[in-house]
Design a protein around this motif. Structure first.
Motif, PDB file in Angstrom:
ATOM      1  N   LEU A  21     -11.817 -54.181 -22.299  1.00  0.00           N
ATOM      2  CA  LEU A  21     -11.118 -52.901 -22.406  1.00  0.00           C
ATOM      3  C   LEU A  21     -11.134 -52.159 -21.076  1.00  0.00           C
ATOM      4  CD1 LEU A  21      -9.618 -50.837 -24.183  1.00  0.00           C
ATOM      5  CD2 LEU A  21     -11.845 -49.834 -24.702  1.00  0.00           C
ATOM      6  N   LEU A  22     -12.266 -52.148 -20.394  1.00  0.00           N
ATOM      7  CA  LEU A  22     -12.357 -51.487 -19.093  1.00  0.00           C
ATOM      8  C   LEU A  22     -11.335 -52.068 -18.122  1.00  0.00           C
ATOM      9  CD1 LEU A  22     -13.703 -49.597 -17.037  1.00  0.00           C
ATOM     10  CD2 LEU A  22     -15.449 -51.359 -16.699  1.00  0.00           C
ATOM     11  N   LYS A  23     -11.221 -53.392 -18.098  1.00  0.00           N
ATOM     12  CA  LYS A  23     -10.249 -54.027 -17.208  1.00  0.00           C
ATOM     13  C   LYS A  23      -8.822 -53.656 -17.584  1.00  0.00           C
ATOM     14  CE  LYS A  23     -12.999 -57.992 -15.819  1.00  0.00           C
ATOM     15  NZ  LYS A  23     -13.121 -59.450 -15.825  1.00  0.00           N
ATOM     16  N   LEU A  31      -4.513 -46.490 -23.799  1.00  0.00           N
ATOM     17  CA  LEU A  31      -5.469 -46.973 -24.786  1.00  0.00           C
ATOM     18  C   LEU A  31      -4.793 -47.738 -25.924  1.00  0.00           C
ATOM     19  CD1 LEU A  31      -8.499 -46.996 -25.341  1.00  0.00           C
ATOM     20  CD2 LEU A  31      -8.192 -44.938 -26.693  1.00  0.00           C
ATOM     21  N   SER A  32      -3.686 -47.227 -26.439  1.00  0.00           N
ATOM     22  CA  SER A  32      -3.022 -47.911 -27.560  1.00  0.00           C
ATOM     23  C   SER A  32      -2.474 -49.273 -27.126  1.00  0.00           C
ATOM     24  CB  SER A  32      -1.920 -47.043 -28.158  1.00  0.00           C
ATOM     25  OG  SER A  32      -0.949 -46.729 -27.190  1.00  0.00           O
ATOM     26  N   GLN A  33      -1.982 -49.389 -25.898  1.00  0.00           N
ATOM     27  CA  GLN A  33      -1.493 -50.676 -25.399  1.00  0.00           C
ATOM     28  C   GLN A  33      -2.650 -51.665 -25.252  1.00  0.00           C
ATOM     29  OE1 GLN A  33       0.266 -49.083 -21.812  1.00  0.00           O
ATOM     30  NE2 GLN A  33       2.345 -49.452 -22.573  1.00  0.00           N
ATOM     31  N   ALA A  34      -3.770 -51.176 -24.727  1.00  0.00           N
ATOM     32  CA  ALA A  34      -4.941 -52.032 -24.559  1.00  0.00           C
ATOM     33  C   ALA A  34      -5.440 -52.505 -25.928  1.00  0.00           C
ATOM     34  CB  ALA A  34      -6.042 -51.292 -23.807  1.00  0.00           C
ATOM     35  N   ALA A  35      -5.462 -51.600 -26.902  1.00  0.00           N
ATOM     36  CA  ALA A  35      -5.897 -51.958 -28.252  1.00  0.00           C
ATOM     37  C   ALA A  35      -4.984 -53.041 -28.832  1.00  0.00           C
ATOM     38  CB  ALA A  35      -5.915 -50.725 -29.150  1.00  0.00           C
ATOM     39  N   THR A  46     -11.028 -46.609 -29.028  1.00  0.00           N
ATOM     40  CA  THR A  46     -11.588 -45.298 -28.668  1.00  0.00           C
ATOM     41  C   THR A  46     -13.113 -45.350 -28.686  1.00  0.00           C
ATOM     42  OG1 THR A  46      -9.653 -44.148 -29.535  1.00  0.00           O
ATOM     43  CG2 THR A  46     -11.667 -42.851 -29.296  1.00  0.00           C
ATOM     44  N   ASP A  47     -13.679 -45.989 -29.703  1.00  0.00           N
ATOM     45  CA  ASP A  47     -15.140 -46.133 -29.781  1.00  0.00           C
ATOM     46  C   ASP A  47     -15.672 -46.912 -28.585  1.00  0.00           C
ATOM     47  OD1 ASP A  47     -15.129 -44.739 -32.177  1.00  0.00           O
ATOM     48  OD2 ASP A  47     -15.354 -46.540 -33.425  1.00  0.00           O
ATOM     49  N   HIS A  48     -15.009 -48.018 -28.242  1.00  0.00           N
ATOM     50  CA  HIS A  48     -15.420 -48.809 -27.073  1.00  0.00           C
ATOM     51  C   HIS A  48     -15.360 -47.948 -25.807  1.00  0.00           C
ATOM     52  CE1 HIS A  48     -16.006 -52.635 -28.927  1.00  0.00           C
ATOM     53  NE2 HIS A  48     -14.735 -52.965 -29.058  1.00  0.00           N
ATOM     54  N   LYS A  49     -14.259 -47.202 -25.644  1.00  0.00           N
ATOM     55  CA  LYS A  49     -14.090 -46.376 -24.446  1.00  0.00           C
ATOM     56  C   LYS A  49     -15.211 -45.341 -24.350  1.00  0.00           C
ATOM     57  CE  LYS A  49     -11.508 -42.882 -24.190  1.00  0.00           C
ATOM     58  NZ  LYS A  49     -10.803 -41.670 -23.982  1.00  0.00           N
ATOM     59  N   CYS A  50     -15.537 -44.704 -25.451  1.00  0.00           N
ATOM     60  CA  CYS A  50     -16.606 -43.694 -25.457  1.00  0.00           C
ATOM     61  C   CYS A  50     -17.953 -44.316 -25.102  1.00  0.00           C
ATOM     62  CB  CYS A  50     -16.674 -42.999 -26.811  1.00  0.00           C
ATOM     63  SG  CYS A  50     -15.267 -41.920 -27.133  1.00  0.00           S
ATOM     64  N   LYS A  51     -18.229 -45.505 -25.631  1.00  0.00           N
ATOM     65  CA  LYS A  51     -19.497 -46.181 -25.326  1.00  0.00           C
ATOM     66  C   LYS A  51     -19.551 -46.600 -23.861  1.00  0.00           C
ATOM     67  CE  LYS A  51     -20.355 -47.654 -30.012  1.00  0.00           C
ATOM     68  NZ  LYS A  51     -20.330 -48.747 -30.988  1.00  0.00           N
ATOM     69  N   ILE A  52     -18.432 -47.081 -23.334  1.00  0.00           N
ATOM     70  CA  ILE A  52     -18.372 -47.449 -21.913  1.00  0.00           C
ATOM     71  C   ILE A  52     -18.693 -46.231 -21.056  1.00  0.00           C
ATOM     72  CG2 ILE A  52     -16.840 -48.132 -20.021  1.00  0.00           C
ATOM     73  CD1 ILE A  52     -15.242 -49.754 -22.165  1.00  0.00           C
ATOM     74  N   MET A  53     -18.021 -45.122 -21.353  1.00  0.00           N
ATOM     75  CA  MET A  53     -18.213 -43.918 -20.548  1.00  0.00           C
ATOM     76  C   MET A  53     -19.646 -43.408 -20.653  1.00  0.00           C
ATOM     77  SD  MET A  53     -14.510 -42.094 -21.083  1.00  0.00           S
ATOM     78  CE  MET A  53     -14.837 -40.760 -19.931  1.00  0.00           C
ATOM     79  N   ALA A  66     -11.196 -45.345 -12.043  1.00  0.00           N
ATOM     80  CA  ALA A  66     -11.681 -45.560 -10.676  1.00  0.00           C
ATOM     81  C   ALA A  66     -12.853 -46.533 -10.662  1.00  0.00           C
ATOM     82  CB  ALA A  66     -12.079 -44.228 -10.039  1.00  0.00           C
ATOM     83  N   TYR A  67     -13.758 -46.387 -11.620  1.00  0.00           N
ATOM     84  CA  TYR A  67     -14.900 -47.301 -11.713  1.00  0.00           C
ATOM     85  C   TYR A  67     -14.414 -48.731 -11.935  1.00  0.00           C
ATOM     86  CZ  TYR A  67     -19.244 -49.435 -13.203  1.00  0.00           C
ATOM     87  OH  TYR A  67     -20.331 -50.260 -13.288  1.00  0.00           O
ATOM     88  N   GLY A  68     -13.482 -48.893 -12.870  1.00  0.00           N
ATOM     89  CA  GLY A  68     -12.956 -50.225 -13.164  1.00  0.00           C
ATOM     90  C   GLY A  68     -12.275 -50.858 -11.970  1.00  0.00           C
TER      91      GLY A  68
END
Length: 82
Positions: A21-23, A31-35, A46-53, A66-68
């Motif tokens: 997801l980060l990539k 986000l919806s396209q990545a999902a 959204t849950d994955h994104k929140c946990k990553i952050m 920027a991190y990715g």
């Protein structure tokens, strides 16, 4: 793109799906396209994104992207950036 996690990998706290997801988010997908590409629901993404952050101590989506891009230099060349 590989999602392999090595012991010396600075992204070790992230699961393979979180790395994926980060990539995707760092390659300019929303986000919806990545999902959709990952075959998961928007809520799961959204849950994955929140946990990553949380795990990487990032506060904004801009910081996440920027991190990715810094973490995965191949994304810069794919997007025509230097």
């Amino acid at each position: 793109m590989t999602n392999e996690i090595r012991r010396d990998d600075p992204h070790q706290p992230l699961s393979p799906r979180q790395l994926e997801l980060l990539k995707l988010l760092s390659s300019e997908l929303i986000l919806s396209q990545a999902a959709d590409r990952m075959g998961i629901t928007h809520k799961t993404a959204t849950d994955h994104k929140c946990k990553i952050m949380y795990r990487l101590q990032l506060e904004t989506r801009g910081e996440l992207i920027a991190y990715g891009r810094d973490a995965f230099p191949e994304l810069k060349s794919e997007n025509g950036q230097s």
